[in-house]
Write an enzyme that holds these catalytic residues in place. Sequence first.
Site, mmCIF file in Angstrom:
data_model
loop_
_atom_site.group_PDB
_atom_site.id
_atom_site.type_symbol
_atom_site.label_atom_id
_atom_site.label_comp_id
_atom_site.label_asym_id
_atom_site.label_seq_id
_atom_site.Cartn_x
_atom_site.Cartn_y
_atom_site.Cartn_z
ATOM 1 N N HIS A 159 -8.841 -9.007 -6.039
ATOM 2 C CA HIS A 159 -7.988 -9.562 -7.165
ATOM 3 C C HIS A 159 -6.954 -8.825 -7.525
ATOM 4 O O HIS A 159 -7.114 -7.915 -8.719
ATOM 5 C CB HIS A 159 -8.745 -10.521 -8.131
ATOM 6 C CG HIS A 159 -7.678 -11.042 -9.398
ATOM 7 N ND1 HIS A 159 -8.209 -12.457 -9.878
ATOM 8 C CD2 HIS A 159 -6.617 -11.037 -9.544
ATOM 9 C CE1 HIS A 159 -7.257 -12.935 -10.589
ATOM 10 N NE2 HIS A 159 -6.406 -11.783 -10.297
ATOM 11 N N GLU A 178 -8.669 -19.242 -16.332
ATOM 12 C CA GLU A 178 -8.528 -17.751 -16.757
ATOM 13 C C GLU A 178 -8.041 -18.157 -18.423
ATOM 14 O O GLU A 178 -8.586 -17.985 -19.255
ATOM 15 C CB GLU A 178 -7.150 -17.086 -16.413
ATOM 16 C CG GLU A 178 -6.784 -15.982 -16.752
ATOM 17 C CD GLU A 178 -5.536 -15.195 -16.359
ATOM 18 O OE1 GLU A 178 -4.613 -15.922 -15.687
ATOM 19 O OE2 GLU A 178 -5.301 -13.895 -16.724
ATOM 20 N N ASP A 229 -3.494 -6.471 -12.458
ATOM 21 C CA ASP A 229 -2.442 -5.965 -12.718
ATOM 22 C C ASP A 229 -2.558 -4.691 -13.188
ATOM 23 O O ASP A 229 -2.100 -4.293 -14.570
ATOM 24 C CB ASP A 229 -1.480 -6.801 -13.404
ATOM 25 C CG ASP A 229 -1.198 -8.202 -12.911
ATOM 26 O OD1 ASP A 229 -0.457 -8.140 -11.760
ATOM 27 O OD2 ASP A 229 -1.866 -8.970 -13.359
HETATM 28 N N1 HPA Z 1 -2.710 -14.775 -14.019
HETATM 29 C C1 HPA Z 1 -1.775 -15.531 -13.224
HETATM 30 N N2 HPA Z 1 -0.705 -14.946 -12.722
HETATM 31 C C2 HPA Z 1 -0.673 -13.672 -12.414
HETATM 32 C C3 HPA Z 1 -1.511 -13.038 -13.117
HETATM 33 C C4 HPA Z 1 -2.672 -13.283 -13.743
HETATM 34 O O1 HPA Z 1 -3.787 -12.729 -14.254
HETATM 35 N N3 HPA Z 1 -0.968 -11.556 -12.724
HETATM 36 C C5 HPA Z 1 0.006 -11.795 -11.881
HETATM 37 N N4 HPA Z 1 0.376 -12.983 -11.783
HETATM 38 ZN ZN ZN Z 2 -4.458 -12.508 -11.047
#
Ligand code: HPA
Ligand code: ZN
Length: 326
Positions: free
Chosen positions: A16, A199, A278
Amino acid sequence: MDMGALIARLPKVELHLHIEGTLEPEQLFAFAKRNGVALSHPSVEALRAAYDFHNLQSFLDLYYQGTAVLQTELDFYELTMAYLERVAAQGVVHTEIFFDPQSHTDRGIAFGTVIDGITRALTEGEQRLGVSSKLILCFLRHLDEDAAFATLRQAEPYLDRIVAVGLDSSEVGHPPSKFERVFSAAREHGLLTVAHAGEEGPPEYIWEALDLLKVSRIDHGVRCVEDANLVARLVEEKMPLTVCPLSNTRLCVFPDMRAHTLKQMLDAGLKATINSDDPAYFGGYMTENFTAVQEAFDFGPEELLALSLNSVEASFLDAGAKARIT
Ligand code: HPA
Ligand code: ZN
């Protein structure tokens, strides 16, 4: 036993990782200069200081701003190469990378420019650094279905370089059901599917990702623990969850690492994996994420090896390649 030394030696597989989220402020400023792009922050330090997020959207706003400096095939190549060099030094042996083509094509950058730069680096990374990789095309869920279909059409000449499609960006209000048809079309092209779900969004989005998008993995998925029936299903199906600990704390999904549900997930028998999401924005790559959860939960060799093994099993590598890692 020294857990830091064990984490350093652990063979790591990342599942991821948004390549646009590896753009470190120094490189962002260098690309801006090379491409003549004006920035809204005066310095690297000022930009880094702005990485103080209160939810997913507050991060995404800066993340999309950052992509504006990525313009040429060389930019995408150098971005990807820098990520591979950093993680090779951390013991990453395989990585499955997301890219967000719509964040570039909407600015007039050709799909081919983006994928050519990324895949040139991936090929070199495998040969020179010994890091194997696969590429996952993510649709931006805040955009509509037609835009996702247009992106899938642009990807058609390059399908031999793409293993799966995914779904990212602003989750709440954009359920997986919105993309049921384009995911179905992607599967007809022979692509696998994954999706960010649970999330910030509710457990229902995880059910939809499983039932409507037919995913092979759930990205994040940390809110599954709110629904016992869902946990039972995920355990039963051995469904991998690509958990991103530092991302979750930096985006305030959990107030701190000790409040993270990772341990609860592992104790429930879920196939959780550790990933960086990220890393340029959230304070660390794979080693920093492993270290953060080891310290928060006092994980020993058993838990660390189980996490590493979960990632190998959850990868899209073939059985022979999986066996060579373990
Ligand atoms: N969540 C959703 N979209 C995203 C993320 C994430 O953690 N990182 C980059 N785009
Ligand atoms: Zn992500």
